[in-house]
Write an enzyme that holds these catalytic residues in place. Structure first.
Site, PDB file in Angstrom:
ATOM      1  N   ASP A 190       0.834  -1.193   0.000  1.00  0.00           N
ATOM      2  CA  ASP A 190       0.000   0.000   0.000  1.00  0.00           C
ATOM      3  C   ASP A 190       0.878   1.256   0.000  1.00  0.00           C
ATOM      4  OD1 ASP A 190      -2.257   1.861   0.755  1.00  0.00           O
ATOM      5  OD2 ASP A 190      -3.310  -0.025   1.020  1.00  0.00           O
ATOM      6  N   HIS A 228      -3.555   5.436   3.905  1.00  0.00           N
ATOM      7  CA  HIS A 228      -4.408   4.325   3.503  1.00  0.00           C
ATOM      8  C   HIS A 228      -3.919   2.984   4.041  1.00  0.00           C
ATOM      9  CE1 HIS A 228      -6.413   1.503   0.771  1.00  0.00           C
ATOM     10  NE2 HIS A 228      -7.388   2.379   0.841  1.00  0.00           N
ATOM     11  N   SER A 400     -11.450  -0.892  -1.103  1.00  0.00           N
ATOM     12  CA  SER A 400     -10.130  -1.083  -0.523  1.00  0.00           C
ATOM     13  C   SER A 400     -10.209  -1.226   0.985  1.00  0.00           C
ATOM     14  CB  SER A 400      -9.171   0.032  -0.920  1.00  0.00           C
ATOM     15  OG  SER A 400      -9.686   1.279  -0.594  1.00  0.00           O
TER      16      SER A 400
END
Ligand code: NAG
Ligand code: NAG
Ligand code: NAG
Ligand code: NAG
Length: 862
Positions: A190, A228, A400
């Site tokens: 990520d 994220h 996600s």
């Protein structure tokens, strides 16, 4: 008026005092109003009804001083004024004006507090109101029992959903069984991972972490929007402590591999997907090509090799588990069919479902979707850890965020069963996912008894409890085997390089249909037992790629829509050897005719030709000792038709060293992903009217002439098994087909009696005949099957059938049942306006490639 009032009084008295139930209403002859009367002003109720010209019916329910009053409609009809005027409301307005002007002087006016006309309204039925969890299953009770002190635990509805208890990851019982992911490592591939977070520092695995963007040891988030990976990591492994919430596998470990914070080369991306792959079990990947509804991209050669290396050699040979988010581009008409990562047989593709169990409008559908996991929508988002020492995120979401929820469940399962292979993880998804929204038009029955599939939901919602219970006594599957079909070149279709082509069949009205047969011999020769995934590779030339629709029909009538229309996709490159994947045929017997149909929108400006296709069948081995490992052919990524039968002299070096920027997971996640209402009524591919695959003619031609030795088409001689389909032309043949079909259908039904149950839908040929129109799916299915059996299957005896059953095929599928009466499966409704306005304007053929930096802008918005 006086007269009327005197008549009404007894009625009123009767109702107000004695009535045990409300008076009958006469809405057709009367207008009804509710009047609120304030007796303290000195004016009586009778004064007021006089002034308004109404009669009292009764008290309005249990509301004191509120009265249901009425007036006959005929009175109003006599009114000289226009229809819209309502004398009662007019009188009320006059009184109100008086109230403001001279309140004291007119007690009648002052006593009318409120008056409104009653309109009949049809209330929409709702799903049964949610029933709260039993006391022992509230977040508080669970927190007490497990000693959870994380302050946000009660807001983590994906763990305990008190409003909709049936919608959660359902992991708390697993925790109570003592499982929490101990010893399992997940890698967040990520944008970084904040290992200084209170929630993550104790569960952080530095050894298996790396920053491929800045080439440093630790995956430190550096950009302002590098939050994220940390949020996703929190969903999996946020500790049971006093920070934020808790992870699904709160004693498991997380590693961070940073690749999304800048451009990355194929070699580094490949390395990232194998990083620490002996100790890391699961790779959580919430990224892919842009979700803009116009790109069609997949992993390059090196990356494919890394993934195959992972599933073959990772985790001591049990295989790395790759979990990919399906994508957030559904509002742009995007489908995970056009993403080579989600399309890969090696990844578990995860879409999203919201806290009410509805489909969030961003979540992408496709035939490669395996499961859904909970994420944002209908007013709730995912609550998790955030970047910072003790920071919490409350607006996390999109597909996600769905993927890490699946990763958390797999981590729990691997603690219970560390010996599960990458394919066991998938089998357990197929068999235990919970069907949600059973009325959703997307669901179709598949070959596996009692299982259903939806492009939106895959096999259903991942349920940790069901998953791990099944995993506990799961028998590990036998090794993987596969076989390729030969490539069918349609009418001499060749594509020597991308965008150069010749031959092929023009895609006219009704599309181009082509069929290939799979024989029992092929299955046996390839040591092939039970079908899992299928791949379909197509070469299509077209002036507007987004117009092209592709669907596949199995020998048992199960259909996979592989490409739906994408309004925003204006690419002129067509499909230069694009590989689709479907999991919808899991457990089906592959023997028989597989039919593909390629159609377009029939637009005047854009047209094209179908040049060729082939298939790969993946499944489990009959004899494990003969199974071999798959190797990615060097030309696997090439576009050439016909494909090289043997590897070309040297791989294209340019492809191997390319650098690209993956879109941030949030790049196409709509800003309102958390608030926007979900839905459970829209078919992914509506409007199936003209899309039924006409199977009778092509399949007759194809399967009645199998070559004994090869069992299937030798490349050139039989490849013209394709033809455009026109209603009229087929009619005559169909009449013959109906007769023949009925004959074989009867025989088949008789044979089928040997099976435990015959799905009800299988009786459909009769209705198809009555309908008298080509295009009834079920009937053509029957014709199709009937002809299919003319060839060899007809000779099979019952012993063969039994063997086949024992071999694990769910042979006779209830597909017809599943799809019957559904208003549509095959086409995207044209989406008007809003969601496409962004995509409009400059549409160049190259829009497929991610433009550097575009995600930065987008994600700063998201
Ligand atoms: C969740 O887990 C419980 C066991 O605690 C199980 O009985 C139930 O079927 C599971 N699924 C749902 C939707 O509650
Ligand atoms: C992987 O695990 C083994 C033992 O389980 C350990 O010896 C080794 O150091 C670990 N490697 C990494 C990179 O964490
Ligand atoms: C579902 O369909 C309705 C009406 O056809 C439409 O307004 C709505 O936007 C659709 N929802 C999604 C998520 O596509
Ligand atoms: C196909 O499209 C091209 C380009 O728009 C056009 O020139 C050609 O006439 C079309 N062919 C047919 C058969 O419609």
């Amino acid at each position: 008026m006086l007269l009327r009032w005197s008549l009404v009084l007894p009625l009123l008295a009767q109702h107000a005092v004695f009535a045990a139930y409300p008076a009958k209403r006469f809405y057709s002859s009367h207008n009804y109003y509710v009047l609120e009367h304030d007796p303290s002003t000195g004016a009586s109720l009778s004064d007021v009804v006089h002034a308004l010209g109404v009669e009292v019916v009764e008290q309005a329910g249990e509301l004191v001083n509120h009265w249901l009053v009425r007036v006959e409609k005929s009175d109003m009809a006599l009114s000289p004024r226009d229809e819209i005027s309502d004398p009662v409301l007019d009188a009320y307005q006059r009184l109100r004006r008086e109230t403001t002007l001279e309140r004291r002087s007119n007690p009648v006016a002052a006593s009318v507090r409120y008056l409104s006309r009653q309109a009949l309204r049809q209330r929409t039925k709702r799903a049964p109101p949610p029933i709260g969890p039993p006391p022992e299953w509230t977040a508080e009770a669970i927190a007490d029992r497990l000693g959870i002190h994380d302050p946000l635990f009660k807001t983590q509805w994906h763990l305990v959903n008190e409003e909709y208890p049936e919608h959660s990851m359902n992991a708390t019982s697993i925790w109570e069984m003592g499982l929490s992911g101990k010893g399992v490592i997940s890698s967040l591939v990520d944008d970084g991972l904040d290992y200084t977070s209170e929630d993550l520092k104790d569960n952080f695995d530095a050894d298996d972490s790396y920053d491929f963007n800045d080439h440093e040891k630790l995956p430190t988030p550096k950009l302002s929007d590098d939050h994220h990976g940390t949020r996703c990591a929190g969903q999996i492994a946020a500790g049971k402590n006093t920070a934020c919430g808790i992870g699904l596998a709160y004693d498991s470990k997380v590693a961070g591999v940073r690749i999304l914070s800048g451009p990355i080369s194929d070699v580094d991306e490949a390395a990232s997907l194998n990083y620490g792959f002996q100790n890391v079990s699961i790779y959580s990947c919430s990224w892919g090509p842009p979700d803009n509804g116009k790109s069609m991209e997949g992993p390059g050669y090196l990356i494919k090799k890394a993934v195959v290396n992972g599933i073959t050699n990772g985790r001591g040979g049990k295989g790395s588990i790759y979990v990919f988010a399906s994508g957030n581009g559904a509002a742009h008409g995007d489908q995970c069919n056009f993403d080579g990562y989600t399309n890969s047989i090696y990844s578990v593709t995860v879409s999203a479902v919201d806290y009410k169990g509805l489909h969030p409008y961003y979540s992408e559908p496709c035939a490669a979707n395996m499961i859904v996991a909970y994420s944002s929508g209908s007013g709730r988002s995912i609550v998790t850890t955030d970047k910072g020492k003790n920071a919490c995120a409350t607006t996390h979401g999109g597909t996600s965020a769905a993927a890490p929820n699946a990763v958390g469940v797999f981590a729990l399962a691997l603690e219970a069963r560390p010996d599960l292979t990458w394919r066991d993880i998938q089998h357990l998804c197929v068999l235990t996912a919970r069907q949600i929204n059973k009325d959703d038009p997307d669901w179709e029955a598949i070959a596996l008894p009692g299982r259903y599939y939806s492009y939106k939901y895959g096999f259903g919602a991942l349920d940790a409890y069901q998953y791990i219970k099944a995993a506990q006594d799961w028998q590990v599957v036998k090794p993987q085997v596969w076989f390729h079909t030969k490539t069918i070149q349609i009418e001499g279709g060749v594509m020597p390089e991308s965008e150069a082509y010749s031959g092929g069949r023009f895609i006219g009205p009704g599309g181009v249909v082509s069929t290939m047969g799979v024989t029992k011999e092929m299955v046996a020769e390839n040591n092939f037992e039970t079908l899992e995934h299928i791949n379909v590779k197509v070469w299509i030339q077209h002036g507007k790629r987004g117009d092209v629709e592709v669907e596949l029909r199995s020998p048992h009538g199960i259909r996979s829509v592989l490409a739906g229309k994408r309004n925003g996709d204006n690419a002129i490159t067509g499909y230069p050897g694009w590989t689709f994947m479907s999991v919808k045929h899991w457990g089906e017997n592959p023997v028989g005719d597989w039919t593909i149909k390629v159609s377009d929108q029939g637009s005047a400006e854009h047209n094209g030709s179908f040049l060729g296709w082939n298939m790969v069948f993946w499944g489990s081995a009959v004899d494990p000792s003969k199974a071999t490992s798959y190797e990615v052919p060097q030309d696997d990524v090439d576009v050439v038709l016909p494909p090289h039968e043997s590897p070309p002299p040297s791989p294209t070096t340019s492809a191997a060293t390319s650098t690209k920027q993956h879109a941030k997971p949030t790049a196409h996640l709509p800003g309102d992903h958390g608030e926007a209402a979900g839905e459970n009524t829209n078919a992914t591919f509506p409007d199936q009217s003209d899309t039924t695959i006409p199977s009778a003619v092509p399949s007759l031609g194809a399967s009645s002439t199998p070559t004994a030795d090869e069992g299937w088409f030798s490349d050139m001689s039989n490849l013209v098994s394709s033809q455009a389909w026109f209603f009229g032309a087929v009619g005559a043949v169909a009449l013959f087909g109906i007769a023949a079909g009925l004959y074989f259908w009867r025989r088949r039904v008789l044979r089928l009696r040997n099976y435990s149950t015959l799905p009800e839908g299988d009786e459909l040929p009769m209705s198809g005949v009555r309908g008298g129109r080509l295009g009834g799916g079920p009937r053509t299915k029957e014709l199709y099957d009937a002809f299919g059996e003319v060839s060899e299957d007809e000779d099979e005896d019952d012993a063969d059938e039994q063997t086949r059953l024992r071999a694990g095929y769910a042979d006779e599928s209830p597909a017809a049942t599943g799809s019957r009466g559904r208003p549509g499966q095959y086409r995207d409704e044209p989406e008007a306006g809003t969601s496409h306005s962004r995509a409009g304007g400059a549409a160049s053929p190259d829009e497929g490639s991610p433009s550097d930096g575009s995600w930065e802008h987008a994600s700063s918005v998201a």
